[in-house]
Design a protein around this motif. Structure first.
Motif, PDB file in Angstrom:
ATOM      1  N   MET A   1       0.849  -1.194   0.000  1.00 36.47           N
ATOM      2  CA  MET A   1       0.000   0.000   0.000  1.00 36.47           C
ATOM      3  C   MET A   1       0.882   1.240   0.000  1.00 36.47           C
ATOM      4  N   THR A   2       0.786   2.034  -1.053  1.00 39.01           N
ATOM      5  CA  THR A   2       1.632   3.219  -1.162  1.00 39.01           C
ATOM      6  C   THR A   2       1.090   4.404  -0.374  1.00 39.01           C
ATOM      7  N   GLU A   3      -0.216   4.470  -0.230  1.00 43.18           N
ATOM      8  CA  GLU A   3      -0.831   5.590   0.486  1.00 43.18           C
ATOM      9  C   GLU A   3      -2.200   5.164   0.969  1.00 43.18           C
ATOM     10  N   VAL A 366      -3.840   6.191  13.146  1.00 46.59           N
ATOM     11  CA  VAL A 366      -4.643   5.144  13.771  1.00 46.59           C
ATOM     12  C   VAL A 366      -5.112   4.139  12.723  1.00 46.59           C
ATOM     13  N   ALA A 367      -5.582   4.650  11.600  1.00 40.29           N
ATOM     14  CA  ALA A 367      -6.064   3.764  10.538  1.00 40.29           C
ATOM     15  C   ALA A 367      -4.938   2.896   9.985  1.00 40.29           C
ATOM     16  N   LEU A 368      -3.780   3.485   9.724  1.00 35.33           N
ATOM     17  CA  LEU A 368      -2.647   2.723   9.203  1.00 35.33           C
ATOM     18  C   LEU A 368      -2.240   1.624  10.163  1.00 35.33           C
ATOM     19  N   ASP A 369      -2.265   1.917  11.445  1.00 34.72           N
ATOM     20  CA  ASP A 369      -1.914   0.916  12.446  1.00 34.72           C
ATOM     21  C   ASP A 369      -2.894  -0.257  12.419  1.00 34.72           C
ATOM     22  N   HIS A 370      -4.161   0.021  12.123  1.00 34.89           N
ATOM     23  CA  HIS A 370      -5.166  -1.036  12.099  1.00 34.89           C
ATOM     24  C   HIS A 370      -5.109  -1.878  10.831  1.00 34.89           C
ATOM     25  N   VAL A 371      -4.814  -1.264   9.690  1.00 37.90           N
ATOM     26  CA  VAL A 371      -4.907  -2.006   8.417  1.00 37.90           C
ATOM     27  C   VAL A 371      -3.567  -2.565   7.961  1.00 37.90           C
ATOM     28  N   GLU A 372      -2.541  -2.430   8.774  1.00 43.45           N
ATOM     29  CA  GLU A 372      -1.231  -2.958   8.406  1.00 43.45           C
ATOM     30  C   GLU A 372      -1.338  -4.443   8.053  1.00 43.45           C
ATOM     31  N   GLY A 373      -0.820  -4.801   6.900  1.00 41.31           N
ATOM     32  CA  GLY A 373      -0.839  -6.193   6.471  1.00 41.31           C
ATOM     33  C   GLY A 373      -2.020  -6.579   5.603  1.00 41.31           C
ATOM     34  N   LEU A 374      -3.039  -5.717   5.527  1.00 42.39           N
ATOM     35  CA  LEU A 374      -4.185  -6.009   4.673  1.00 42.39           C
ATOM     36  C   LEU A 374      -3.865  -5.634   3.222  1.00 42.39           C
ATOM     37  N   ASP A 375      -4.519  -6.305   2.281  1.00 41.76           N
ATOM     38  CA  ASP A 375      -4.304  -5.993   0.878  1.00 41.76           C
ATOM     39  C   ASP A 375      -4.961  -4.660   0.522  1.00 41.76           C
ATOM     40  N   ASP A 376      -4.493  -4.061  -0.578  1.00 41.94           N
ATOM     41  CA  ASP A 376      -4.954  -2.732  -0.969  1.00 41.94           C
ATOM     42  C   ASP A 376      -6.465  -2.681  -1.196  1.00 41.94           C
ATOM     43  N   VAL A 379      -8.226  -2.541   2.162  1.00 44.13           N
ATOM     44  CA  VAL A 379      -8.013  -1.234   2.791  1.00 44.13           C
ATOM     45  C   VAL A 379      -8.918  -0.189   2.144  1.00 44.13           C
ATOM     46  N   TYR A 380      -8.998  -0.203   0.823  1.00 38.20           N
ATOM     47  CA  TYR A 380      -9.862   0.739   0.116  1.00 38.20           C
ATOM     48  C   TYR A 380     -11.318   0.566   0.538  1.00 38.20           C
ATOM     49  N   LYS A 381     -11.769  -0.678   0.629  1.00 34.83           N
ATOM     50  CA  LYS A 381     -13.150  -0.926   1.039  1.00 34.83           C
ATOM     51  C   LYS A 381     -13.411  -0.387   2.440  1.00 34.83           C
ATOM     52  N   LEU A 382     -12.512  -0.659   3.375  1.00 33.40           N
ATOM     53  CA  LEU A 382     -12.728  -0.260   4.763  1.00 33.40           C
ATOM     54  C   LEU A 382     -12.684   1.253   4.936  1.00 33.40           C
ATOM     55  N   MET A 383     -11.786   1.908   4.243  1.00 30.71           N
ATOM     56  CA  MET A 383     -11.586   3.341   4.431  1.00 30.71           C
ATOM     57  C   MET A 383     -12.619   4.188   3.695  1.00 30.71           C
ATOM     58  N   ARG A 384     -13.152   3.663   2.554  1.00 29.49           N
ATOM     59  CA  ARG A 384     -14.077   4.494   1.791  1.00 29.49           C
ATOM     60  C   ARG A 384     -15.020   3.713   0.884  1.00 29.49           C
ATOM     61  N   GLY A 385     -14.555   2.632   0.290  1.00 32.45           N
ATOM     62  CA  GLY A 385     -15.343   1.946  -0.724  1.00 32.45           C
ATOM     63  C   GLY A 385     -16.682   1.449  -0.222  1.00 32.45           C
ATOM     64  N   ASN A 386     -16.696   0.836   0.963  1.00 35.54           N
ATOM     65  CA  ASN A 386     -17.959   0.331   1.510  1.00 35.54           C
ATOM     66  C   ASN A 386     -18.903   1.462   1.875  1.00 35.54           C
ATOM     67  N   ALA A 387     -18.347   2.590   2.340  1.00 34.26           N
ATOM     68  CA  ALA A 387     -19.190   3.751   2.660  1.00 34.26           C
ATOM     69  C   ALA A 387     -19.806   4.330   1.393  1.00 34.26           C
ATOM     70  N   ILE A 388     -19.032   4.382   0.317  1.00 32.06           N
ATOM     71  CA  ILE A 388     -19.561   4.872  -0.956  1.00 32.06           C
ATOM     72  C   ILE A 388     -20.735   4.014  -1.400  1.00 32.06           C
ATOM     73  N   ARG A 389     -20.565   2.699  -1.296  1.00 31.30           N
ATOM     74  CA  ARG A 389     -21.626   1.781  -1.716  1.00 31.30           C
ATOM     75  C   ARG A 389     -22.816   1.851  -0.765  1.00 31.30           C
ATOM     76  N   MET A 390     -22.559   1.912   0.525  1.00 28.29           N
ATOM     77  CA  MET A 390     -23.630   1.956   1.511  1.00 28.29           C
ATOM     78  C   MET A 390     -24.507   3.182   1.317  1.00 28.29           C
ATOM     79  N   LEU A 391     -23.890   4.339   1.146  1.00 35.93           N
ATOM     80  CA  LEU A 391     -24.608   5.604   1.075  1.00 35.93           C
ATOM     81  C   LEU A 391     -24.899   6.042  -0.359  1.00 35.93           C
ATOM     82  N   ASP A 392     -24.509   5.207  -1.325  1.00 34.64           N
ATOM     83  CA  ASP A 392     -24.730   5.522  -2.733  1.00 34.64           C
ATOM     84  C   ASP A 392     -24.211   6.922  -3.046  1.00 34.64           C
TER      85      ASP A 392
END
Length: 422
Positions: A1-3, A366-376, A379-392
């Protein structure tokens, strides 16, 4: 994960500005509506899981709302950002003492930028998490006008000039199902995709979700794609082991109501009847979810005949969780470690700004500490992708995982400010 992708927080809070009801409530109701006041506050007592609050002319200056027989003060723990940890107390506070982003949308956007946050869904404070303040009012005509005024302010002033970054979360008049349905439709017509609701309505003296009373509400939310958001404490009752336990016990057990509410829904048949209805649990964290789902499925498998759900719930309850329920987290490494069971498509992130639990201004770390080791992708889903889908949300679904866009899509709104002067 680059960023780390720019975060969309699905649980933040807003401190209502003093002008809200003077500006947005129709003139004929203003004398009977909520009024702001700065006055001294007395000693706060915490008894049996509830706060006892008094005014005291000799006490520290505090900003209050006065409404019917209610005196509602703002306290430091709900406007805690900017204070040292040991200063985040239950003492009263004025807006002048708060970080301005608590109540000023322009300053909130600046704080979001400083906190690696692109979008934010904010729960109310004075109306309480699902509008209990107005549901408990004596004059329901004025209360309904207050609900509508709050929603107009939320959509048009708090969110209106944010380029879509502040995401509207609206109230319903909890005391009248017909009016609630109408308010969902009114707000959906101007692009609102989220409503706040009680995690356990019976604690508010309202019908249960098993009764069928709320079915028209669930139906219109399904029809309009409106997400039903349930914040811990939205039943005006927090778990406590003993009546004289310190508030820390309540804080440690705060996820219990979310767990109880989710079990209620999983065994209610609501998610069977409304298969496109989306539920979101706010600030409940998620580490408890794997066992809750395991237990629900075991009960369904072993006890459904005598348990009253044999004909009501045709598939294991976890089926409906993965299909229709979202959770969120901000400090929950156990939940992240169990993400395959929690659901990579079900978990979202929050910052809880400006409450005492908020990760501001260190959310990225805090977020980086939690998602360390997860695939990109996860990480995208947890940080924003699922919220985008949930709230359309009006975002490009193929947006790169860096989340570099400066703004969410602009949202059209209908003007109500002129209506308030009628």
């Amino acid at each position: 994960m680059t960023e780390l992708p720019r975060i969309i927080s699905v649980d933040d809070h807003v401190i209502e500005p003093a002008h809200l009801f003077e500006t947005w409530l129709p003139k004929k109701y203003r004398d009977r509506g909520p009024k702001p006041l700065t006055a001294g506050i007395g000693e706060l007592a915490y008894v049996g899981g509830k706060y006892q609050i008094t005014m005291d002319p000799k006490g520290p200056p505090t900003d209050w709302w006065i409404y019917e027989d209610l005196k509602f003060p703002y306290k430091r723990n709900i406007a805690a950002v900017g204070f040292d940890r040991d200063e985040m107390t239950l003492e009263g506070i004025t807006r002048a003492e708060m970080r301005r982003g608590c109540w000023d949308p322009v300053e909130r956007l600046k704080d979001m930028d400083a906190n690696h946050v692109e979008g934010s869904l904010c729960f109310p404070t004075f109306p309480r998490f699902c509008g209990q303040t107005f549901a408990e009012a004596h004059d329901k005509e004025v209360a309904l006008a207050c609900v509508r005024a709050y929603n107009d302010w939320m959509v048009e002033e708090w969110c209106g000039d944010s380029g879509g970054r502040l995401i509207p979360l609206c109230l319903i008049p909890l005391w009248d199902i017909g009016l609630a349905v109408a308010e969902i439709r009114r707000n959906a017509a101007r692009g609102v995709k989220a409503v706040t609701f009680s995690e356990i309505p019976t604690h508010l003296g309202l019908p249960s979700i098993h009764s069928g009373y709320w079915d028209p509400f669930f139906a219109v939310c399904q029809e309009t794609g409106t997400v039903v958001n349930m914040h811990i404490g939205s039943s005006s009752q927090m778990p406590a082991a003993s009546p004289d336990a310190p508030p820390a016990v309540q804080a440690a057990l705060s996820f219990n109501n979310a767990m109880a509410s989710m079990m209620d829904f999983l065994f209610s048949g609501v998610l069977v009847k409304f298969p496109r209805l989306k539920l979101a649990y706010s600030e409940g964290q998620m580490g408890w979810i794997p066992y809750a789902l395991e237990r629900a499925d075991d009960v369904w498998e072993e006890h459904r005949a005598w348990g009253g759900v044999r004909d009501l719930i045709p598939e294991p309850p976890s089926t409906y969780y993965y299909r229709q329920i979202f959770c969120c987290f901000f400090r929950d490494k156990h939940g992240v470690a169990s993400i395959d069971v929690v659901g990579r498509d079900n978990a979202t992130f929050e910052t809880d700004y400006p409450h005492v639990d908020s990760t501001f201004p260190h959310t990225k770390e805090v977020a980086l500490d939690h998602v360390e080791g997860l695939d990109d992708e996860t990480v995208y889903k947890l940080m924003r992708g699922n919220a985008i889908r949930m709230l359309d949300l009006d975002l490009d679904r193929d947006l790169d995982h860096l989340g570099n866009r400066d703004h969410l899509g602009a949202r059209d709104t209908l003007s109500s400010r002129d209506k308030a002067d009628r």
